[in-house]
Write a protein that holds these residues in place. Structure first.
Motif, PDB file in Angstrom:
ATOM      1  N   THR A 249      17.512  35.132  -6.918  1.00 52.59           N
ATOM      2  CA  THR A 249      16.761  34.735  -8.112  1.00 52.59           C
ATOM      3  C   THR A 249      16.210  35.968  -8.811  1.00 52.59           C
ATOM      4  N   LYS A 250      16.120  35.869 -10.126  1.00 46.90           N
ATOM      5  CA  LYS A 250      15.565  36.950 -10.939  1.00 46.90           C
ATOM      6  C   LYS A 250      14.717  36.330 -12.035  1.00 46.90           C
ATOM      7  N   ILE A 251      13.503  36.822 -12.184  1.00 53.21           N
ATOM      8  CA  ILE A 251      12.602  36.276 -13.195  1.00 53.21           C
ATOM      9  C   ILE A 251      12.387  37.305 -14.301  1.00 53.21           C
ATOM     10  N   GLN A 252      11.803  36.841 -15.390  1.00 53.28           N
ATOM     11  CA  GLN A 252      11.540  37.724 -16.515  1.00 53.28           C
ATOM     12  C   GLN A 252      10.485  38.770 -16.155  1.00 53.28           C
ATOM     13  N   LEU A 253      10.579  39.929 -16.801  1.00 54.48           N
ATOM     14  CA  LEU A 253       9.655  41.020 -16.508  1.00 54.48           C
ATOM     15  C   LEU A 253       8.211  40.619 -16.823  1.00 54.48           C
ATOM     16  N   THR A 254       8.025  39.912 -17.927  1.00 51.86           N
ATOM     17  CA  THR A 254       6.662  39.495 -18.301  1.00 51.86           C
ATOM     18  C   THR A 254       6.077  38.539 -17.265  1.00 51.86           C
ATOM     19  N   GLU A 255       6.907  37.621 -16.775  1.00 52.93           N
ATOM     20  CA  GLU A 255       6.433  36.673 -15.764  1.00 52.93           C
ATOM     21  C   GLU A 255       6.100  37.390 -14.464  1.00 52.93           C
ATOM     22  N   ALA A 256       6.910  38.390 -14.108  1.00 51.70           N
ATOM     23  CA  ALA A 256       6.653  39.140 -12.885  1.00 51.70           C
ATOM     24  C   ALA A 256       5.324  39.883 -12.968  1.00 51.70           C
ATOM     25  N   LYS A 257       5.005  40.422 -14.148  1.00 51.86           N
ATOM     26  CA  LYS A 257       3.736  41.131 -14.317  1.00 51.86           C
ATOM     27  C   LYS A 257       2.553  40.175 -14.234  1.00 51.86           C
ATOM     28  N   LYS A 258       2.718  38.966 -14.777  1.00 55.21           N
ATOM     29  CA  LYS A 258       1.622  38.000 -14.770  1.00 55.21           C
ATOM     30  C   LYS A 258       1.349  37.467 -13.369  1.00 55.21           C
TER      31      LYS A 258
ATOM     32  N   GLY B 199       2.681  38.646 -10.414  1.00 53.42           N
ATOM     33  CA  GLY B 199       2.724  39.604  -9.318  1.00 53.42           C
ATOM     34  C   GLY B 199       3.896  39.393  -8.378  1.00 53.42           C
ATOM     35  N   GLN B 200       4.805  38.525  -8.767  1.00 51.16           N
ATOM     36  CA  GLN B 200       5.981  38.277  -7.936  1.00 51.16           C
ATOM     37  C   GLN B 200       7.017  39.383  -8.129  1.00 51.16           C
ATOM     38  N   ALA B 201       7.927  39.445  -7.174  1.00 56.01           N
ATOM     39  CA  ALA B 201       9.008  40.421  -7.275  1.00 56.01           C
ATOM     40  C   ALA B 201       9.951  40.038  -8.410  1.00 56.01           C
ATOM     41  N   LEU B 202      10.451  41.043  -9.104  1.00 59.67           N
ATOM     42  CA  LEU B 202      11.363  40.784 -10.217  1.00 59.67           C
ATOM     43  C   LEU B 202      12.659  40.147  -9.725  1.00 59.67           C
ATOM     44  N   GLN B 203      13.121  40.579  -8.562  1.00 60.83           N
ATOM     45  CA  GLN B 203      14.333  40.031  -7.967  1.00 60.83           C
ATOM     46  C   GLN B 203      14.038  39.620  -6.528  1.00 60.83           C
ATOM     47  N   ASN B 204      14.650  38.545  -6.115  1.00 54.77           N
ATOM     48  CA  ASN B 204      14.399  38.047  -4.768  1.00 54.77           C
ATOM     49  C   ASN B 204      15.693  37.479  -4.182  1.00 54.77           C
ATOM     50  N   THR B 205      15.930  37.789  -2.929  1.00 57.21           N
ATOM     51  CA  THR B 205      17.120  37.292  -2.236  1.00 57.21           C
ATOM     52  C   THR B 205      16.701  36.669  -0.918  1.00 57.21           C
ATOM     53  N   ALA B 206      17.158  35.460  -0.679  1.00 59.70           N
ATOM     54  CA  ALA B 206      16.877  34.768   0.583  1.00 59.70           C
ATOM     55  C   ALA B 206      18.199  34.482   1.281  1.00 59.70           C
ATOM     56  N   VAL B 207      18.288  34.897   2.533  1.00 63.03           N
ATOM     57  CA  VAL B 207      19.514  34.721   3.311  1.00 63.03           C
ATOM     58  C   VAL B 207      19.193  33.904   4.552  1.00 63.03           C
ATOM     59  N   ASP B 208      19.968  32.864   4.771  1.00 66.43           N
ATOM     60  CA  ASP B 208      19.793  31.999   5.943  1.00 66.43           C
ATOM     61  C   ASP B 208      21.110  31.970   6.711  1.00 66.43           C
ATOM     62  N   LEU B 209      21.125  32.581   7.888  1.00 64.59           N
ATOM     63  CA  LEU B 209      22.340  32.675   8.690  1.00 64.59           C
ATOM     64  C   LEU B 209      22.200  31.895   9.986  1.00 64.59           C
ATOM     65  N   ASP B 210      23.345  31.467  10.503  1.00 66.13           N
ATOM     66  CA  ASP B 210      23.365  30.903  11.847  1.00 66.13           C
ATOM     67  C   ASP B 210      23.120  32.022  12.856  1.00 66.13           C
ATOM     68  N   ASP B 211      23.146  31.683  14.117  1.00 66.32           N
ATOM     69  CA  ASP B 211      22.974  32.697  15.153  1.00 66.32           C
ATOM     70  C   ASP B 211      24.059  33.762  15.035  1.00 66.32           C
ATOM     71  N   VAL B 212      23.645  35.023  15.075  1.00 62.43           N
ATOM     72  CA  VAL B 212      24.577  36.147  14.981  1.00 62.43           C
ATOM     73  C   VAL B 212      24.791  36.718  16.376  1.00 62.43           C
ATOM     74  N   THR B 213      26.047  36.740  16.810  1.00 58.34           N
ATOM     75  CA  THR B 213      26.377  37.222  18.150  1.00 58.34           C
ATOM     76  C   THR B 213      27.339  38.400  18.051  1.00 58.34           C
ATOM     77  N   LEU B 214      26.935  39.529  18.619  1.00 57.33           N
ATOM     78  CA  LEU B 214      27.771  40.724  18.659  1.00 57.33           C
ATOM     79  C   LEU B 214      28.187  40.986  20.101  1.00 57.33           C
ATOM     80  N   SER B 215      29.445  41.313  20.292  1.00 51.94           N
ATOM     81  CA  SER B 215      29.935  41.601  21.643  1.00 51.94           C
ATOM     82  C   SER B 215      31.177  42.476  21.552  1.00 51.94           C
ATOM     83  N   LEU B 216      31.496  43.135  22.653  1.00 54.29           N
ATOM     84  CA  LEU B 216      32.683  43.982  22.716  1.00 54.29           C
ATOM     85  C   LEU B 216      33.289  43.850  24.106  1.00 54.29           C
ATOM     86  N   SER B 217      34.555  43.471  24.142  1.00 52.67           N
ATOM     87  CA  SER B 217      35.220  43.280  25.430  1.00 52.67           C
ATOM     88  C   SER B 217      35.515  44.623  26.090  1.00 52.67           C
ATOM     89  N   LYS B 218      35.815  44.573  27.371  1.00 52.46           N
ATOM     90  CA  LYS B 218      36.147  45.787  28.113  1.00 52.46           C
ATOM     91  C   LYS B 218      37.404  46.439  27.555  1.00 52.46           C
TER      92      LYS B 218
END
Length: 207
Positions: free
Chosen positions: A66-75, A77-96
């Motif tokens: 999401t991205k809001i107008q600069l004037t609204e962000a100043k009023k 105090g929110q971030a001008l740009q915002n990113t929300a990421v929702d991931l499932d369980d992340v599993t890292l592994s390496l075989s022999k």
């Protein structure tokens, strides 16, 4: 703006054969890409997670930007740009086997870089036809490696290198000035002779 991620994965299969496709990669349809990258059981069902040796197990998720107008962000105090990421369980592994192959791959890269460093010294003739040249090549490589390991140069070597640098730089510069369209000089006999005596790092610095 929102995007959805479905089954992102990274796998490293050891001792596997190369992919074989019937047409150029750029002509494959999305469904055909899936057939190449995913295994299938005899009944047609996909069970890639059971077959591949995953480094990153298949993970799905959603992201919203999401991205809001600069004037609204100043009023507000929110971030001008915002990113929300929702991931499932992340599993890292390496075989022999994967770990073994990665070490082997790194070793191959190291060997290749070592050969490339002294490629300009390698004789152009086969070993059987000119063994003397190959013995000279081996001697130069070992000598340069020992010189690097010791980190010390005699006064004679320092003076010789200074003279070589003066000769090399002045000759190379004059050849470039004689033909302004040239980017490099690789067809001059004297430059070739000097290149055979120098390390690749030194050649790059002087050029």
């Amino acid at each position: 703006m929102s995007v959805e991620l479905e089954s992102l994965a990274v796998y490293f299969d050891s001792d596997s054969s190369s992919w074989i496709v019937d047409k150029p990669w750029e002509d494959l349809l999305p469904s055909e890409w899936s057939q190449v990258f995913e295994f299938q059981e005899q009944d047609g069902s996909r069970s890639a997670s059971k077959k591949h040796a995953y480094i990153l197990q298949p993970v799905s998720g959603k992201a919203k930007y999401t991205k809001i107008q600069l004037t609204e962000a100043k009023k507000t105090g929110q971030a001008l740009q915002n990113t929300a990421v929702d991931l499932d369980d992340v599993t890292l592994s390496l075989s022999k086997d994967g770990y073994r192959d990665m070490l082997k791959l790194a070793d191959n890269f190291s060997t290749f870089n070592q050969r490339l460093r002294y490629a300009h010294l390698r004789p152009s003739s086969p070993l059987k036809s000119d063994p003397r040249a190959w013995w000279k090549y081996a001697y130069k490589v070992v000598t340069q490696e020992m010189k690097k390991a010791s980190g010390r140069l005699s006064w004679e070597q320092l003076l010789r290198n200074a003279r070589l640098r003066k000769t090399y730089v002045s000759l190379y510069a004059s050849l470039l000035k004689s033909d302004m369209s040239r980017l490099v000089v690789d067809d001059h006999e004297e430059i070739k002779r000097l290149d055979r005596e120098l390390d690749m790092e030194v050649i790059l610095q002087w050029r």
